[in-house]
Structures are given as C-alpha cells and as structure tokens.
Design a protein around this motif. Structure first.
Motif, PDB file in Angstrom:
ATOM      1  N   HIS A 117       0.825  -1.197   0.000  1.00 21.49           N
ATOM      2  CA  HIS A 117       0.000   0.000   0.000  1.00 21.49           C
ATOM      3  C   HIS A 117       0.866   1.256   0.000  1.00 21.49           C
ATOM      4  O   HIS A 117       1.989   1.274   0.496  1.00 21.49           O
ATOM      5  CB  HIS A 117      -0.926   0.013   1.217  1.00 21.49           C
ATOM      6  N   ASP A 118       0.293   2.300  -0.550  1.00 21.00           N
ATOM      7  CA  ASP A 118       0.948   3.600  -0.567  1.00 21.00           C
ATOM      8  C   ASP A 118       1.078   4.101   0.877  1.00 21.00           C
ATOM      9  O   ASP A 118       0.125   4.042   1.648  1.00 21.00           O
ATOM     10  CB  ASP A 118       0.094   4.568  -1.388  1.00 21.00           C
ATOM     11  N   SER A 120       0.963   6.932   1.962  1.00 21.40           N
ATOM     12  CA  SER A 120       0.035   8.030   2.217  1.00 21.40           C
ATOM     13  C   SER A 120      -1.399   7.555   2.384  1.00 21.40           C
ATOM     14  O   SER A 120      -2.312   8.371   2.506  1.00 21.40           O
ATOM     15  CB  SER A 120       0.100   9.051   1.076  1.00 21.40           C
ATOM     16  N   GLU A 121      -1.616   6.230   2.386  1.00 19.88           N
ATOM     17  CA  GLU A 121      -2.955   5.674   2.538  1.00 19.88           C
ATOM     18  C   GLU A 121      -3.110   5.018   3.904  1.00 19.88           C
ATOM     19  O   GLU A 121      -2.159   4.449   4.446  1.00 19.88           O
ATOM     20  CB  GLU A 121      -3.244   4.642   1.446  1.00 19.88           C
ATOM     21  N   ARG A 151      -9.524   2.145   1.965  1.00 24.38           N
ATOM     22  CA  ARG A 151      -8.394   2.992   2.316  1.00 24.38           C
ATOM     23  C   ARG A 151      -8.675   4.437   1.890  1.00 24.38           C
ATOM     24  O   ARG A 151      -9.398   4.670   0.920  1.00 24.38           O
ATOM     25  CB  ARG A 151      -7.112   2.498   1.640  1.00 24.38           C
ATOM     26  N   HIS A 153      -6.766   8.140   0.928  1.00 26.45           N
ATOM     27  CA  HIS A 153      -5.491   8.726   0.504  1.00 26.45           C
ATOM     28  C   HIS A 153      -5.438  10.184   0.940  1.00 26.45           C
ATOM     29  O   HIS A 153      -6.355  10.958   0.681  1.00 26.45           O
ATOM     30  CB  HIS A 153      -5.343   8.640  -1.019  1.00 26.45           C
ATOM     31  N   THR A 154      -4.367  10.557   1.620  1.00 25.19           N
ATOM     32  CA  THR A 154      -4.197  11.932   2.084  1.00 25.19           C
ATOM     33  C   THR A 154      -2.907  12.518   1.525  1.00 25.19           C
ATOM     34  O   THR A 154      -1.968  11.794   1.174  1.00 25.19           O
ATOM     35  CB  THR A 154      -4.151  11.998   3.625  1.00 25.19           C
ATOM     36  N   LYS A 180     -10.127   4.378  -1.801  1.00 26.71           N
ATOM     37  CA  LYS A 180     -10.111   3.077  -2.473  1.00 26.71           C
ATOM     38  C   LYS A 180     -11.057   2.147  -1.710  1.00 26.71           C
ATOM     39  O   LYS A 180     -10.783   1.789  -0.566  1.00 26.71           O
ATOM     40  CB  LYS A 180      -8.697   2.492  -2.504  1.00 26.71           C
ATOM     41  N   HIS A 251     -12.062   2.880  -6.974  1.00 23.16           N
ATOM     42  CA  HIS A 251     -10.926   3.707  -6.580  1.00 23.16           C
ATOM     43  C   HIS A 251     -11.025   5.046  -7.313  1.00 23.16           C
ATOM     44  O   HIS A 251     -11.270   5.075  -8.518  1.00 23.16           O
ATOM     45  CB  HIS A 251      -9.598   3.043  -6.936  1.00 23.16           C
ATOM     46  N   ARG A 253      -9.665   9.494  -7.166  1.00 25.94           N
ATOM     47  CA  ARG A 253      -9.020  10.657  -6.561  1.00 25.94           C
ATOM     48  C   ARG A 253      -9.895  11.880  -6.808  1.00 25.94           C
ATOM     49  O   ARG A 253     -10.704  11.903  -7.733  1.00 25.94           O
ATOM     50  CB  ARG A 253      -7.634  10.891  -7.171  1.00 25.94           C
TER      51      ARG A 253
END
Length: 261
Positions: A117-118, A120-121, A151, A153-154, A180, A251, A253
């Motif tokens: 996972h990223d 930032s997530e 999840r 994302h920030t 996501k 998912h 953005r």
C-alpha cells in the motif's frame, strides 16, 4: 510582535483533531481485526478437531444396534457443539460475514491486506447509517452486510492560501485526496449483475456525502461518509470501477485545482 494568524491556528486545531481521531480509529480497527482473526482460526481448529473425532467415532462403531446408536448420539452432540461455537460470534459488527461465507470473505480480506500500500494511505471504515428496508428476496435469503477493506489517501493541497503560508520545508496539514473501496460479495446469487454505487446527500453535513453500495441477494446496502469534492474519472489518474471474482473495486481521486504563482 506581529498579529496572530487566527485562520492558520484554527485550521491547525481542526486538522489536529482529525489526525488524532484517525489514529484512534486505526488502533481500534487493528485490535478488532486481530480478535476477529483469532476467532476464525479457533473456529477452524475446532471444526477440524470435531470432524476428525466424529470420523474416528464412526470408524470405531460396532455393528451392534446399541453401540451404533450411542456413537451416533455422540457424533450429533459434537456437531451441535461445533455449530454453537461457530455461532458465538458478535452479530453487531457491520462487516461480519455469514457462517457459509466466513472463510471466503476472510481470505479476500487477508489477500487485500497483504498487498503493498501507498504510505500516504490508511484504513478507512467510517460507515453512514442506512435506513432499515425490506428486500423482496429476504424470505429466501437472510440479508447481511458485505465485508470490506477500504483505504483513504491523504496528501498536501497547494492552494493559494497554503502557498502563501507554507513551503516544502514547512508543509501544510494533509487533506483527503481520494479513496479506495474494496467490497467483498463472495456469495452473490446473481453474478451476472454487478453491484452498483451512488452518491447521496448527507443530511448531517454539507461538507460530506454518502457513498452507497447496492448489490443483489443476499447482501444489504452498505454506505460510507466521504468528503464532498469533485471526482477525477480519468483512469490514468487512478479511477477504477470493476467487479471481478466477487470483489467490487471503486478507486478514485479528487480533482486538483492548482494555482500558479
């Protein structure tokens, strides 16, 4: 001394409360996942032990009428005990699967959790209340909520205000930039009809909306409260809306509005 920047410190206070709440939710969620995994493992171990005991008892049964009845009663008692153990699961947890699909949902959940996972997530499970409703199919199938692994994302938002007050060495507070959603439907009756989603107005706040997921039997609707912003539907920028092998993935953005100096 210069005047105090009230707007800046007000924003810092709000973001601090959000970050503390997210940290608390993450710890609570991790604890719930650990307890749930232990219960599933215990249930599996108990199931294997009871099955092995029942098979051994059946093999040792004598051809006499009385011995056979005793062994059958013992096996039925073991099966009943096994059923009771499996049923002793909390029913108040929103993502608790049924007995028939628990193993499949657990495998889906663990597979998603093992993915890279990223950084930032973070995990997201802020559900929105869904009004009780009667489904046309609930006489044949027991309605239940699907399990999920979501999840959020920030990241940093470099708008005009933040460009004026912050820089790369002193970045602004992080904000939500996307989500996501992974909703598991392993026991969907009609697999040819994919689950759907829709965005609804949040009666509690103008800054958030309700994202509702709907599928066929035996699943109830499940909804989440998310930030109200314009979505980015470009697949090259992360948008994904698929249903494959019992997993609905949504998912997306949020659109970014950049300001040039």
């Amino acid at each position: 001394q210069g005047a105090v920047d009230v707007d800046y410190w007000g924003q810092v206070r709000e973001e601090l409360g959000v970050e503390k709440a997210k940290a608390t939710l993450a710890e609570m969620h991790a604890d719930i996942l650990e307890r749930r995994l232990q219960r599933v493992r215990k249930a599996r171990d108990g199931s294997s032990a009871d099955t092995a005991t029942g098979s051994a008892d059946a093999d040792r049964a004598e051809p006499t009428r009385g011995g056979s009845e005793v062994e059958q009663r013992k096996r039925r008692r073991l099966e009943e005990l096994q059923r009771r153990i499996l049923e002793q699961q909390p029913t108040s947890e929103s993502s608790r699967p049924s007995d028939e699909t628990r193993d499949v949902s657990q495998e889906m959940f663990e597979a998603e959790m093992r993915k890279d996972h990223d950084p930032s997530e973070s995990m997201f499970s802020v559900e929105a209340s869904v009004e009780a409703r009667k489904y046309a199919w609930q006489d044949k199938h027991r309605p239940r909520k699907p399990r999920y692994f979501n999840r959020v994302h920030t990241g940093y938002e470099w708008n005009k205000y933040n460009q004026t007050h912050y820089d790369k060495d002193n970045p602004p507070p992080k904000v939500v930039q996307g989500y996501k959603f992974n909703i598991f439907y392993p026991d969907l009756i009609d697999r040819t009809s994919a689950p759907t989603y829709r965005v609804e107005k949040d009666p509690e706040s103008d800054e958030t909306v309700v994202l509702r997921f709907t599928a066929g039997p035996p699943y109830e609707d499940v909804a989440f409260r998310i930030v109200s912003r314009e979505w980015e539907y470009n697949r090259r920028r992360g948008f994904r809306n698929t249903f494959d092998r019992g997993v609905l993935q949504l998912h997306f953005r949020f659109k970014r509005h950049r300001y040039r100096r």
